[in-house]
Design a protein around this motif. Structure first.
Motif, PDB file in Angstrom:
ATOM      1  N   UNK C 258       1.342  -0.857  -0.126  1.00 40.71           N
ATOM      2  CA  UNK C 258      -0.274   0.447   0.556  1.00 40.71           C
ATOM      3  C   UNK C 258       1.219   1.633  -0.147  1.00 40.71           C
ATOM      4  N   UNK C 259       1.734   1.663   1.013  1.00 40.68           N
ATOM      5  CA  UNK C 259       3.022   2.606   1.098  1.00 40.68           C
ATOM      6  C   UNK C 259       3.388   2.557  -0.165  1.00 40.68           C
ATOM      7  N   UNK C 260       4.257   1.869  -1.117  1.00 40.30           N
ATOM      8  CA  UNK C 260       4.886   2.177  -2.220  1.00 40.30           C
ATOM      9  C   UNK C 260       3.756   2.115  -3.278  1.00 40.30           C
ATOM     10  N   UNK C 261       3.069   1.697  -3.483  1.00 40.15           N
ATOM     11  CA  UNK C 261       2.212   2.552  -4.663  1.00 40.15           C
ATOM     12  C   UNK C 261       1.382   3.542  -4.309  1.00 40.15           C
ATOM     13  N   UNK C 275      -1.496   0.251  12.782  1.00 41.38           N
ATOM     14  CA  UNK C 275      -1.212  -1.397  13.587  1.00 41.38           C
ATOM     15  C   UNK C 275      -0.169  -1.722  12.369  1.00 41.38           C
ATOM     16  N   UNK C 276       0.373  -1.943  11.168  1.00 41.76           N
ATOM     17  CA  UNK C 276       0.708  -2.116  10.262  1.00 41.76           C
ATOM     18  C   UNK C 276       2.603  -1.970  10.009  1.00 41.76           C
ATOM     19  N   UNK C 277       2.947  -0.979  10.841  1.00 40.08           N
ATOM     20  CA  UNK C 277       4.571   0.021  10.760  1.00 40.08           C
ATOM     21  C   UNK C 277       4.598  -1.059  12.752  1.00 40.08           C
ATOM     22  N   UNK C 278       3.963  -1.821  13.268  1.00 36.32           N
ATOM     23  CA  UNK C 278       4.199  -2.051  14.707  1.00 36.32           C
ATOM     24  C   UNK C 278       5.740  -3.470  14.104  1.00 36.32           C
ATOM     25  N   UNK C 279       4.738  -3.775  12.950  1.00 34.03           N
ATOM     26  CA  UNK C 279       5.290  -5.509  12.540  1.00 34.03           C
ATOM     27  C   UNK C 279       6.730  -5.071  11.952  1.00 34.03           C
ATOM     28  N   UNK C 280       7.947  -5.844  12.324  1.00 36.98           N
ATOM     29  CA  UNK C 280       9.587  -5.428  12.244  1.00 36.98           C
ATOM     30  C   UNK C 280       9.104  -5.604  10.499  1.00 36.98           C
ATOM     31  N   UNK C 281       8.562  -6.682   9.793  1.00 36.50           N
ATOM     32  CA  UNK C 281       8.784  -6.242   8.521  1.00 36.50           C
ATOM     33  C   UNK C 281       8.970  -5.238   7.741  1.00 36.50           C
ATOM     34  N   UNK C 282       7.656  -4.229   8.243  1.00 39.52           N
ATOM     35  CA  UNK C 282       7.525  -3.195   8.040  1.00 39.52           C
ATOM     36  C   UNK C 282       8.380  -2.658   7.630  1.00 39.52           C
ATOM     37  N   UNK C 283       8.516  -2.784   9.395  1.00 42.18           N
ATOM     38  CA  UNK C 283      10.156  -0.871   9.396  1.00 42.18           C
ATOM     39  C   UNK C 283      10.990  -1.371   8.665  1.00 42.18           C
ATOM     40  N   UNK C 284      11.691  -2.871   8.343  1.00 41.31           N
ATOM     41  CA  UNK C 284      13.038  -2.756   7.749  1.00 41.31           C
ATOM     42  C   UNK C 284      12.514  -1.809   6.550  1.00 41.31           C
ATOM     43  N   UNK C 285      11.893  -2.204   5.789  1.00 40.79           N
ATOM     44  CA  UNK C 285      11.562  -1.215   4.465  1.00 40.79           C
ATOM     45  C   UNK C 285      11.232  -0.131   4.461  1.00 40.79           C
ATOM     46  N   UNK C 286      11.000   0.683   6.231  1.00 39.46           N
ATOM     47  CA  UNK C 286      10.307   1.553   5.994  1.00 39.46           C
ATOM     48  C   UNK C 286      10.984   2.817   5.152  1.00 39.46           C
ATOM     49  N   UNK C 287      12.218   3.268   6.162  1.00 36.69           N
ATOM     50  CA  UNK C 287      13.035   4.256   5.736  1.00 36.69           C
ATOM     51  C   UNK C 287      13.297   4.729   4.430  1.00 36.69           C
ATOM     52  N   UNK C 288      12.881   3.571   3.415  1.00 31.09           N
ATOM     53  CA  UNK C 288      12.922   3.564   1.892  1.00 31.09           C
ATOM     54  C   UNK C 288      11.417   4.142   1.172  1.00 31.09           C
ATOM     55  N   UNK C 289      10.692   3.841   2.059  1.00 30.22           N
ATOM     56  CA  UNK C 289       8.917   4.044   1.254  1.00 30.22           C
ATOM     57  C   UNK C 289       8.377   4.911   1.698  1.00 30.22           C
ATOM     58  N   UNK C 290       9.194   5.212   2.976  1.00 27.38           N
ATOM     59  CA  UNK C 290       7.560   5.491   4.491  1.00 27.38           C
ATOM     60  C   UNK C 290       8.476   7.023   5.507  1.00 27.38           C
ATOM     61  N   UNK C 291       9.419   7.374   4.601  1.00 32.11           N
ATOM     62  CA  UNK C 291      10.220   8.964   5.273  1.00 32.11           C
ATOM     63  C   UNK C 291       8.496   9.454   5.317  1.00 32.11           C
ATOM     64  N   UNK C 292       9.014   9.718   6.729  1.00 34.71           N
ATOM     65  CA  UNK C 292       8.478  11.161   7.060  1.00 34.71           C
ATOM     66  C   UNK C 292       6.180  10.600   7.198  1.00 34.71           C
ATOM     67  N   UNK C 293       5.731   9.431   7.178  1.00 35.95           N
ATOM     68  CA  UNK C 293       4.838   8.738   7.373  1.00 35.95           C
ATOM     69  C   UNK C 293       4.348   8.628   8.906  1.00 35.95           C
ATOM     70  N   UNK C 294       3.366   9.037   9.631  1.00 32.76           N
ATOM     71  CA  UNK C 294       2.727   9.338  10.662  1.00 32.76           C
ATOM     72  C   UNK C 294       1.776   7.499  10.775  1.00 32.76           C
ATOM     73  N   UNK C 295       2.150   7.321  11.882  1.00 33.83           N
ATOM     74  CA  UNK C 295       1.359   5.635  12.215  1.00 33.83           C
ATOM     75  C   UNK C 295       1.074   5.389  13.524  1.00 33.83           C
ATOM     76  N   UNK C 296       0.056   4.952  14.348  1.00 35.46           N
ATOM     77  CA  UNK C 296       0.173   4.683  15.040  1.00 35.46           C
ATOM     78  C   UNK C 296      -0.129   3.229  15.303  1.00 35.46           C
ATOM     79  N   UNK C 297       0.135   2.691  16.495  1.00 37.06           N
ATOM     80  CA  UNK C 297       0.774   2.973  17.545  1.00 37.06           C
ATOM     81  C   UNK C 297       2.402   2.191  18.249  1.00 37.06           C
ATOM     82  N   UNK C 298       2.995   3.811  18.445  1.00 37.22           N
ATOM     83  CA  UNK C 298       4.575   3.390  18.738  1.00 37.22           C
ATOM     84  C   UNK C 298       4.414   3.052  20.306  1.00 37.22           C
TER      85      UNK C 298
END
Ligand SMILES: Nc1ncnc2c1ncn2[C@@H]1O[C@H](COP(=O)(O)OP(=O)(O)O)[C@@H](O)[C@H]1O
Ligand SMILES: [Mg+2]
Lengths: 239, 335, 409
Positions: C258-261, C275-298
């Motif tokens: 979703x974030x890519x598209x 929710x999904x950003x709490x998953x480590x698999x997402x966070x591995x990719x986040x710096x490349x695709x989601x810089x600046x994105x807001x998410x809940x809940x940390x």
């Protein structure tokens, strides 16, 4: 009593019976003889309603049977013993036989069973055996007994001698005569000409879905064509 | 029929009833009673399904849909309609039977068993999705709670209560349902319909040649089977008092029940009871093994399939038959 | 038969020692026993295992003198874990087993599922046992308590209600508009959520709160669990041009796609991921695709919260795995239970329940205090549902301000 008039049968687009006419009179044994694949079984199935003809009529005592489905025909006095007996292999002999009376009122079952066991006394000792474990000959007797439980006036039999030992063939022929003696007409088919026509009052010769010859048993046996092709008088038997 | 019912079905049935009465006087704790109660509910489910899967040999894999239909519709009728569960369970059962007729009509036309399996599986999935999407009524996966238990029954001074936490009353109730269903099925199978079912399973062609309208019989069996499974679902709903689409119509339910039928003996009358008691019971006993529990459970099921391919009920039958076989040999040789 | 080989002898000795140790263990009186019911097998077994590890650590520390005690003579505690297999009827069996076989004084369960808890909570009045659920959030549980508070007096819900996320998202944006972090625009909000109760309930709650402020919900698009192709939804949203876009998925894969598209479609909306950003698999990719994105809940962030890092180290030392939010939440739930039992000074159910109700305790994920509905409260003063932002390689908490680790960028 049973008449087939101009029966055509198709399996999908292929026609396998072409305007077949046959009749079985009260108390007769009638044979259908013909080579493998000539349509003998199909004739019996069409008569019983197990295969709907695409043309022609089936008449029982002058009444048209087209609208009576296979499940109704036993009530009108018809029964069939299928090719290769088709017993219920996992059920007991007794259960197999009793199921033959399915189309009759339940109160008749006991009397019919006595009648059938009277005709086939050898079955008595096997009543509790599992049907699938009997020998071919015994299975054929069970199949006949099952057919008789419907108290048919005409019994159709599809290759009743298939796979039986010569001794067993004799036994089954004798049984067929006995049944016939009880007033049950029989229409059966068989690939062996001698066997067919020796046992029957009348016979039909079927080739490629067409009746090409008919007559009394003796006439059939004496017919040059039957002699030539099926009895191997001039040449070796064709089959 | 011996293959289906065993040698002395009426006697076996009475022994089971006797054992049930015996458990009532034993000082069993609530936990054991709960496990027995669940086993019996699953045994009813399996008995109903066994009718088509085992006895008729139709590879229908969607009967958990009827369990869900019986459970949800009875629960909805009781919760929203304020009707007593004593009545609504029959609503659930009848509607499940009607659903069985509806799905049975097209299914029974399909000749290929793999296709029957796929279509019935898909049907169950559709039912699950419907119940999970009717959120306004069922609350979906959040769970339909507030389902009333069976109304208490009073005999003079004593009142018997049902539902979760009333383990003893629930066990008696479910036991009665089980034996009523089982007794009814026994009567049915021992009479002409039972013989007819067995005939259809053994050879449709032969059955048809005897004048058996196997299409109609199969449809009737399918509806009866769905109705019994629906009844078990309804009883479950008013016992556990909460439903979620996944827990009643999810694939795990299918696998659990399939294992019960296979281990118990597909197509054997007592198979579902043996299978339900053994598998539900062993799943509990295996709790001692912690993390290895499901692994051992799986191994147990596989082991059973190898050791007793005909199921537990089949095992017993084989042995008896062998003994009997010797008997006839002796009598015929002496004759 | 005097020719024992060495192996069996050794084995026998070990066995004997184990038996001795076993009897010694039980002989040393356990004053209190707590039963735990969670999904140790089945589809949610991963989370169930994390719960068990968190709770085992809490009990171990408690028994070894490293607990945060209330009294001077804290009881020794025995822990019995049972499987719920994610099914209500299995959980009921487990509860009855705990009551009759293990004779527990309290039950924590279900550790994960709301639907299981809805069944399990019935055991509290039936058996007079205090029950505290751990991670379940469904508001239906709290509603059930409110429908008959007397009946469920022994039951407590150890996590906030399912509207927690909704309140957090709404609270964050109200603050963000006020502080010009995000422009308000023409007040339209849109949702792309997973077709589960979780996804839909969140969309409904957030939509409700924004509509009360005069906003319009432009679209609520639902996709089946596991969807990875969002072009149809995104092209529709492009036309609608919402000011805020909220996405809710439970699977990291869906989130990554979703974030890519979304990036490719270049929507101008402020994106809030749930929710999904709490998953480590997402966070591995986040710096490349989601810089600046807001998410809940940390709620659990070892990288930026030293206390969480310390907890992570303890879990790692004990079980050899890194800790996640479920470990932390389970740990805290157990500590709340242990302290209530300690404070009650015995195993009386009513006393334990009333001590749970009076909890006021700061643990890893926030301050535990129960409301009228016997449910843990959420919000900046209780258990915060913090909103984070992906900033470079890590996520930083940016709201609420009292727990923020960085300014929004
Ligand atoms: N179910 C069927 N589908 C298609 N063709 C069939 C079927 N049954 C028989 N036939 C064909 O019909 C013809 C007659 O078959 P049948 O009546 O069985 O012959 P017979 O009994 O004389 O050996 C054969 O050519 C056979 O291949
Ligand atoms: Mg033939």
């Amino acid at each position: 009593m049973l008449r087939l008039e101009g029966i055509d049968v198709h399996y999908g687009a292929t026609q396998v019976l072409w305007s077949v006419d046959m009749r079985v009179a009260e108390g007769e044994i009638v044979a259908i003889m013909g080579p493998n694949g000539s349509g003998k079984s199909t004739v019996l199935k069409a008569a019983m309603g197990l295969k709907a003809p695409s043309g022609g009529r089936v008449l029982l005592d002058g009444r048209e049977m087209q609208d009576a489905s296979a499940t109704e025909r036993p009530r009108h006095g018809m029964a069939i013993v299928l090719e290769r007996r088709r017993l219920f292999p996992r059920m007991s002999v007794h259960e197999n036989i009793v199921l033959g009376a399915y189309a009759r009122p339940a109160r008749e079952t006991k009397g019919s069973l006595e009648w059938v066991l009277g005709l086939l006394p050898d079955l008595r000792e096997h009543l509790d055996a599992t049907a699938g474990k009997l020998s071919g000959g015994q299975q054929q007797m069970v199949a006949i007994a099952r057919g008789l439980m419907a108290r048919p006036r005409v019994l159709l039999m599809d290759e009743p001698f298939l796979g039986l030992s010569p001794a067993m063939v004799k036994t089954v022929s004798a049984i067929m005569r006995t049944i016939n003696g009880e007033g049950v007409a029989i229409l059966f088919n068989e690939q062996d000409a001698k066997l067919s026509f020796a046992l029957s009052h009348r016979g039909y010769l079927l080739e490629s879905g067409r009746v090409i010859l008919s007559g009394s048993g003796q006439e059939m046996l004496d017919h040059p064509e039957v002699k030539r092709v099926y009895l191997g008088v001039r040449e070796e038997a064709a089959r | 029929m011996t293959e289906i019912l065993g040698r002395r079905p009426a006697l076996s049935f009475l022994i089971c009833v006797g054992l049930f009465l015996l458990t009532l006087v034993l000082p069993l704790n609530d936990y054991v009673l709960h496990i027995l109660t669940l086993s019996l509910i699953f045994a009813i489910f399996a008995s109903g399904w066994n009718l088509t899967l085992g006895i008729l040999g139709l590879k229908t894999l969607g009967h958990h849909a009827f369990f869900a239909i019986g459970a949800y519709l009875s629960a909805i009728a009781a919760f929203y309609g304020g009707v007593s569960p004593w009545l609504t369970i029959w609503v659930g059962a009848v509607l499940a039977a009607l659903a069985g007729l509806l799905i049975g009509l097209p299914i029974l036309r399909i000749r290929s068993m793999p296709h029957v399996a796929i279509v019935t599986l898909a049907f169950a999935e559709i039912v699950r999705l419907i119940f999970s999407n009717l959120k306004d009524i069922t609350r979906g996966e959040l769970g339909f709670w507030g389902i009333p238990p069976f109304d208490p029954v009073s005999f003079g001074e004593t009142t018997i209560r049902f539902g979760l936490g009333n383990a003893w009353g629930s066990f008696i109730l479910v036991g009665l349902f089980f034996f009523a269903v089982q007794g009814g099925l026994l009567l049915l199978l021992r009479s002409r319909p039972g013989l007819t079912f067995a005939a259809i399973r053994d050879s449709e062609a032969a059955a048809e040649s005897l004048g058996i309208n196997f299409g109609a019989w199969k449809l009737a069996a399918f509806a009866l089977s769905a109705g019994i499974v629906g009844l078990s679902g309804a009883i479950y709903a008013h016992y556990v008092m909460i439903l979620t689409p996944t827990s009643v119509a999810g694939p795990e339910m299918l696998i659990t029940l399939l294992a019960i039928i296979i281990v118990g003996g597909a197509g054997r009358f007592f198979g579902p009871l043996y299978g339900a008691l053994l598998l539900t019971g062993s799943l509990e006993l295996l709790r001692e093994f912690g993390d290895y529990r499901m692994l051992l459970y799986g191994a147990l099921v596989i082991g059973f399939v190898f050791v007793a391919p005909q199921g537990i009920a089949g095992l017993k039958f084989d042995r008896l038959r062998r003994r009997r076989g010797h008997g006839t040999n002796e009598s015929s040789s002496s004759a | 038969m005097a020719t024992y080989t060495k192996g069996p002898v050794a084995a026998r000795r070990i066995l004997a020692l184990m038996l001795l140790a076993g009897t010694a263990g039980t002989a040393q009186a356990q004053d209190v026993s707590i039963g735990v019911i969670g999904p140790m097998t089945g589809p949610a077994a991963n989370t169930g295992t994390a719960h068990r590890e968190g709770m085992e650590l809490a009990v171990k520390e408690w028994n070894e003198g490293a607990g945060d005690y209330v009294s001077d003579e804290p009881p020794q505690v025995e822990l019995v874990v049972e499987d719920s297999n994610s099914k209500p009827e299995v959980a009921i069996g487990a509860a009855q087993r705990l009551m009759t076989r293990s004779d527990v004084d309290m039950i924590i369960g279900d550790t994960l599922h709301s639907h299981v808890t809805l069944a399990l909570m019935e055991m509290a009045p039936q058996y007079g046992v205090p029950i505290l659920s751990a991670e379940p959030v469904s508001s239906a549980i709290a509603d059930k308590v409110l429908s008959d508070p007397e009946r469920y007096a022994l039951y407590y819900k150890g996590n906030y209600n399912s509207d927690g996320y909704g309140k957090a998202v709404h609270g964050f944006y109200s603050w963000a508009f006020e502080n010009d972090v995000v422009p308000e625009g023409d007040k339209t909000i849109a949702f792309v959520v997973e077709d589960t109760d979780y996804g839909i309930a969140n969309a409904e709650k957030i939509g409700e709160l924004f509509e009360a402020d005069g906003w319009t919900v432009a679209a609520t698009e639902t996709t089946p669990t596991g969807t990875t192709d969002f072009y149809p939804q995104l092209s529709k949203l492009r036309g609608l041009d919402p000011d805020i876009l909220v996405s809710v998925f439970t699977l990291a894969n869906s989130g990554i796609s979703f974030v890519r598209q979304l990036d490719e479609q270049a929507l101008e909306a402020s994106h809030m991921a749930i929710f999904y950003p709490t998953r480590p698999e997402f966070m591995e990719q986040a710096p490349d695709i989601a810089d600046g994105m807001f998410w809940a809940a940390l709620q659990f962030s070892p990288e930026i919260t030293p206390e969480h890092q310390a907890f992570n180290d303890r879990i790692e030392a004990e079980f050899g795995v890194s800790a996640n939010y479920s470990h932390a939440h389970a740990y805290c739930t157990m500590v709340v239970a242990l302290r209530a039992i300690d404070a009650a000074g015995g195993t009386d159910a009513d006393a334990i329940a009333s001590e749970i109700g009076g909890t006021d305790y700061d643990c890893l994920v926030g301050k535990y205090a129960f409301g009228e509905d016997n449910t843990v409260q959420s919000g900046p003063d209780f258990i915060p549902v913090p909103v984070a932002q992906v900033q470079g390689d890590a996520s930083q908490i940016i709201w609420p301000e009292n727990v923020a680790t960085a300014e929004p960028q």
